[in-house]
Design an enzyme around this catalytic site. Structure first.
Site, PDB file in Angstrom:
ATOM      1  N   ASP A  13     -42.332   5.471  -6.069  1.00 46.09           N
ATOM      2  CA  ASP A  13     -43.390   4.464  -5.992  1.00 46.09           C
ATOM      3  C   ASP A  13     -43.277   3.604  -4.730  1.00 46.09           C
ATOM      4  OD1 ASP A  13     -45.576   3.060  -6.801  1.00 46.09           O
ATOM      5  OD2 ASP A  13     -44.507   1.800  -8.233  1.00 46.09           O
ATOM      6  N   GLY A  14     -44.429   3.136  -4.253  1.00 47.99           N
ATOM      7  CA  GLY A  14     -44.445   2.183  -3.147  1.00 47.99           C
ATOM      8  C   GLY A  14     -44.957   2.764  -1.837  1.00 47.99           C
ATOM      9  N   ARG A  66     -47.953   0.604  -0.431  1.00 43.17           N
ATOM     10  CA  ARG A  66     -47.540  -0.696   0.138  1.00 43.17           C
ATOM     11  C   ARG A  66     -46.791  -0.501   1.451  1.00 43.17           C
ATOM     12  NH1 ARG A  66     -45.004  -2.634  -5.278  1.00 43.17           N
ATOM     13  NH2 ARG A  66     -45.566  -0.491  -5.827  1.00 43.17           N
ATOM     14  N   HIS A  70     -47.983   8.235   1.830  1.00 45.18           N
ATOM     15  CA  HIS A  70     -47.631   9.421   1.040  1.00 45.18           C
ATOM     16  C   HIS A  70     -46.917  10.459   1.907  1.00 45.18           C
ATOM     17  CE1 HIS A  70     -49.559   7.761  -2.377  1.00 45.18           C
ATOM     18  NE2 HIS A  70     -50.797   7.865  -1.905  1.00 45.18           N
ATOM     19  N   GLU A  92     -52.832  10.063 -14.495  1.00 43.94           N
ATOM     20  CA  GLU A  92     -53.719   8.942 -14.147  1.00 43.94           C
ATOM     21  C   GLU A  92     -54.094   8.948 -12.661  1.00 43.94           C
ATOM     22  OE1 GLU A  92     -50.927   8.387 -16.160  1.00 43.94           O
ATOM     23  OE2 GLU A  92     -52.306   8.499 -17.844  1.00 43.94           O
ATOM     24  N   ASN A  93     -53.324   9.648 -11.847  1.00 48.53           N
ATOM     25  CA  ASN A  93     -53.550   9.596 -10.397  1.00 48.53           C
ATOM     26  C   ASN A  93     -54.877  10.228  -9.954  1.00 48.53           C
ATOM     27  OD1 ASN A  93     -50.039   9.865  -9.399  1.00 48.53           O
ATOM     28  ND2 ASN A  93     -51.322   8.074  -9.731  1.00 48.53           N
ATOM     29  N   TRP A  94     -55.533  10.988 -10.858  1.00 50.69           N
ATOM     30  CA  TRP A  94     -56.844  11.566 -10.503  1.00 50.69           C
ATOM     31  C   TRP A  94     -57.877  10.475 -10.267  1.00 50.69           C
ATOM     32  CZ3 TRP A  94     -56.630  16.474  -9.241  1.00 50.69           C
ATOM     33  CH2 TRP A  94     -55.695  17.318  -9.861  1.00 50.69           C
ATOM     34  N   ARG A 135     -41.542  -0.867 -14.771  1.00 52.23           N
ATOM     35  CA  ARG A 135     -42.194  -0.125 -15.863  1.00 52.23           C
ATOM     36  C   ARG A 135     -41.805   1.340 -15.796  1.00 52.23           C
ATOM     37  NH1 ARG A 135     -46.065  -2.622 -13.250  1.00 52.23           N
ATOM     38  NH2 ARG A 135     -46.872  -0.701 -12.365  1.00 52.23           N
ATOM     39  N   GLU A 160     -30.013   5.438 -18.375  1.00 50.55           N
ATOM     40  CA  GLU A 160     -29.783   4.157 -17.710  1.00 50.55           C
ATOM     41  C   GLU A 160     -30.914   3.984 -16.697  1.00 50.55           C
ATOM     42  OE1 GLU A 160     -27.372   2.027 -18.326  1.00 50.55           O
ATOM     43  OE2 GLU A 160     -26.268   3.277 -19.730  1.00 50.55           O
TER      44      GLU A 160
END
Ligand code: FPP
Length: 289
Positions: free
Chosen positions: A29-30, A33, A46, A76-78, A203, A216
């Site tokens: 992720d990220g 940003r 990306h 969900e990325n669609w 999350r 973990e």
């Protein structure tokens, strides 16, 4: 300032390479940003993320990690702009073509978790090819989650299991977690010991919901394209520094449908009491699963 945080951090602590987690899972992720901070289009983030995936996956193979699972494209990325989805598909294609050309040398085994059918046909064919070529390889197994969602995976598994019950191949009275895990995309793969999420989000975002039951977690503000080998060391060292937890009555840490987990070194040790759950009949650490 989060942008410079990686440079300010203390040197990465030492990792015990003889006690690596068996399976690491990463939410990459990220990227957006990272690009935004540089005034670049999200697609550049990306591209940097894909490049970093290559670096980290190669490093994981080099240090002898057995399994690496990455969240590359969720169900969900669609919903993202078509241009961004297209760019991610293009990066995946590029990566798989390169992976195929280096497979014989790297001996990395590639698997894919998710329903591949909505992906462009060319990409589906490349996934099948890489899976086929590498199926006998014994190096690190890299699982790329594509059109993957934990709930979707569980619903598919429940449907397939129900169908087996209806057709007499399964009996609901005898359903165990181990048996059910055999219906998941991850069948045969031990559960992740360590789940890493960069970018400051805290999350799970529908990633490996079943499989991460006892994992973990390691969260960091560093954005995925900046997630270096030293960051990986920090995550592994944090994992290794946590009190080990005894994972279950059977002595297994996971229900991956066929593999035993990392129970041996994840047992709880009490001074003078032996190893919890081990053959020496040590005391168990209650409750904290
Ligand atoms: C999340 O960052 C990242 C993605 C949805 C795509 C991940 C894809 C790649 C790293 C490239 C292809 C993968 C491989 C395996 C070659 P984000 O866009 O949500 O970032 P943001 O939260 O900063 O917006």
């Amino acid at each position: 300032m989060p942008f410079f945080k990686a440079k300010e951090q203390a040197p990465a602590p030492a990792v015990d390479f003889d006690r690596l987690p068996r399976h690491i899972a990463i939410i990459m992720d990220g990227n957006g940003r990272w690009a935004q901070k540089r005034g670049l289009p999200r697609t550049a983030g990306h591209a940097a993320g894909a490049e970093n995936f290559r670096t980290i996956a190669t490093y994981c193979k080099d240090i002898g990690l057995e399994y690496l699972t990455v969240y590359a494209f969720s169900t969900e990325n669609w919903k993202r702009p078509a241009e961004e989805v297209g760019a991610i598909m293009g990066l995946l294609k590029k990566y798989l073509l390169e992976a195929i050309s280096r497979m014989e040398r790297d001996r990395v085994k590639m698997e894919f978790f998710g329903d591949l059918s909505p992906l462009p046909q060319e990409l589906q064919d490349l996934c099948r090819r890489t899976r086929e070529i590498s199926k006998g390889y014994d190096g690190c197994q890299v699982n790329v989650c594509l059109n993957y969602g934990g709930r979707d995976e569980l619903l598919r598994a429940a449907r397939a299991y129900a169908q087996d019950c209806v057709e007499g191949r399964a009996d609901p009275n005898h359903l165990t977690a181990e048996h059910f895990a055999g219906y998941l995309f991850s069948r045969g793969v031990p559960d992740p010991d360590l789940v890493i999420r960069p970018s400051g989000e805290l999350r799970l975002s529908n990633f490996l919901l079943w499989q991460s039951a006892y994992a973990e977690f390691y969260f960091t503000d560093v954005l995925w394209p900046d997630f270096t080998k030293e960051e990986l060391h920090r995550a592994i060292a944090a994992y290794q520094g946590r009190p080990p937890v005894w994972r279950g009555l059977s002595g297994k840490t996971n229900f991956g449908g066929g593999h035993s987990g990392s129970a041996v070194f994840r047992c709880t040790v009490f001074p003078g009491a032996g190893v919890a759950g081990g053959a020496d009949g040590g005391h168990l650490r209650p409750g904290l699963l």
